[in-house]
Design an enzyme around this catalytic site. Structure first.
Site, mmCIF file in Angstrom:
data_model
loop_
_atom_site.group_PDB
_atom_site.id
_atom_site.type_symbol
_atom_site.label_atom_id
_atom_site.label_comp_id
_atom_site.label_asym_id
_atom_site.label_seq_id
_atom_site.Cartn_x
_atom_site.Cartn_y
_atom_site.Cartn_z
ATOM 1 N N ASP A 30 0.815 -1.222 0.000
ATOM 2 C CA ASP A 30 0.000 0.000 0.000
ATOM 3 C C ASP A 30 0.846 1.269 0.000
ATOM 4 O O ASP A 30 0.299 2.373 0.055
ATOM 5 C CB ASP A 30 -0.909 0.002 1.230
ATOM 6 N N TYR A 150 0.426 1.598 15.485
ATOM 7 C CA TYR A 150 1.818 1.955 15.745
ATOM 8 C C TYR A 150 1.900 3.066 16.784
ATOM 9 O O TYR A 150 1.093 4.005 16.749
ATOM 10 C CB TYR A 150 2.500 2.461 14.474
ATOM 11 N N PRO A 151 2.872 3.011 17.704
ATOM 12 C CA PRO A 151 3.172 4.158 18.558
ATOM 13 C C PRO A 151 3.969 5.164 17.731
ATOM 14 O O PRO A 151 5.157 4.963 17.494
ATOM 15 C CB PRO A 151 4.015 3.559 19.687
ATOM 16 N N ARG A 152 3.304 6.231 17.301
ATOM 17 C CA ARG A 152 3.956 7.103 16.320
ATOM 18 C C ARG A 152 3.354 8.503 16.409
ATOM 19 O O ARG A 152 2.168 8.692 16.146
ATOM 20 C CB ARG A 152 3.757 6.523 14.916
ATOM 21 N N LYS A 181 -1.159 -5.736 13.649
ATOM 22 C CA LYS A 181 0.213 -5.594 13.165
ATOM 23 C C LYS A 181 0.834 -4.405 13.875
ATOM 24 O O LYS A 181 0.221 -3.331 13.969
ATOM 25 C CB LYS A 181 0.216 -5.348 11.651
ATOM 26 N N GLY A 206 8.229 -5.427 9.471
ATOM 27 C CA GLY A 206 9.655 -5.633 9.235
ATOM 28 C C GLY A 206 10.501 -4.419 9.468
ATOM 29 O O GLY A 206 11.669 -4.521 9.831
ATOM 30 N N GLY A 207 9.897 -3.233 9.257
ATOM 31 C CA GLY A 207 10.656 -2.010 9.451
ATOM 32 C C GLY A 207 11.726 -1.827 8.393
ATOM 33 O O GLY A 207 11.822 -2.570 7.420
ATOM 34 N N GLY A 232 6.510 -5.373 4.032
ATOM 35 C CA GLY A 232 6.320 -4.841 2.692
ATOM 36 C C GLY A 232 7.591 -4.343 2.047
ATOM 37 O O GLY A 232 8.130 -4.948 1.123
#
Length: 271
Positions: A30, A150-152, A181, A206-207, A232
């Site tokens: 995406d 996500y913590p972001r 995820k 995966g980062g 991804g």
């Protein structure tokens, strides 16, 4: 009388894991919305074909891309339609908005939908409300929901602390997701604590850290209790995406395994 909503969700959820073991290797594609093209348009079907040939359980794409893909690619691979978006050019790249809905995903033949929430962002409240709205629609239509949480944001100082990862995976469960995820907590034994806090299967992203091989990362993730991977960028930028997917599938599902035909007997072990 059978509860068709629960049956629909269970059937689709079982199809998500092509190997019938409840574990997953997903490849999100995406990124074109947030960052721009990831590959030339003429090669996109070929990229997905390589990923499918590698044995991935599913891919994640936006609704427009789903319409452009060869439907025969999804005979052994699941389709998850991503409902959230933002771009790197906006005033706040952490502010996700809904750009599609569950009904559209159903019309496309999706096996599941995903929604992105950034905890700690300036628009956290709106994103939580959107996720709750999607979860309600998924419940209504019997559609599995993958929450990418996500913590972001500006309020996050330790985005991979075990306590924070445990919070976001629990939040996904409380708001009605079927899968979550998120990032991999550090240290690794802290990830095990975060996974233990989640009543949902946890998939790890995966980062962009390329210091460790994806194979080593996959082994570590499974050892902490994660149910699989959702990777991804490190897949679609690899010289041989299909070969890399095959390596990950061998780790997650077992060597030399192939997707098995769907049957109701797979439903028991799907969640």
């Amino acid at each position: 009388m059978a509860n068709t909503t629960l049956t629909g969700n269970a059937l689709r959820f079982a199809r998500l894991s092509g190997y019938g073991d409840g574990r997953l290797v997903l490849v999100p594609l995406d990124h074109s919305v947030s960052d721009g093209p990831i590959i030339a348009a003429a090669r996109f079907n070929g990229l997905v074909r390589d990923i499918v040939a590698g044995g991935a359980d599913g891919i994640v794409v936006h609704k427009g891309r789903a319409r452009l893909l060869d439907p025969m690619l999804f005979t052994t691979c699941s389709l998850i339609v991503h409902l959230s978006a933002s771009t790197v050019h906006g005033p706040d790249g952490n502010a996700k908005v809904l750009v599609a809905d569950v009904e559209e995903a159903l019309r496309l033949g999706a096996d599941g939908v995903s929604v992105h929430v950034n905890i700690g962002s300036d628009t956290e409240m709106e994103q939580l409300a959107d996720m709750a709205k999607v979860a309600a629609a998924c419940d209504r239509w019997g559609m599995p929901l993958l929450a990418m949480v996500y913590p972001r944001g500006p309020r996050i100082t330790g985005p991979v602390t075990p306590e924070l990862v445990a919070h976001v995976v629990t939040l996904a469960a409380e708001l009605g997701a079927d899968l979550v995820k998120t990032v991999f907590a550090q240290p690794a034994d802290g990830m095990a604590d975060a996974v233990a806090a989640s009543p949902l299967p946890v998939l790890v992203a995966g980062g962009s850290d390329t210091r460790a091989s994806l194979g080593d990362f996959a082994h570590t993730a499974l050892a902490t209790g994660c149910q699989g991977l959702a990777i991804g960028r490190r897949v679609f930028t690899a010289p041989a995406p299909g070969r890399l997917v095959r390596e990950l599938v061998d780790i997650v599902h077992g060597p030399n395994m192939s997707p098995v035909p769907f049957s109701p007997s797979r439903m028991a072990g799907a969640k």
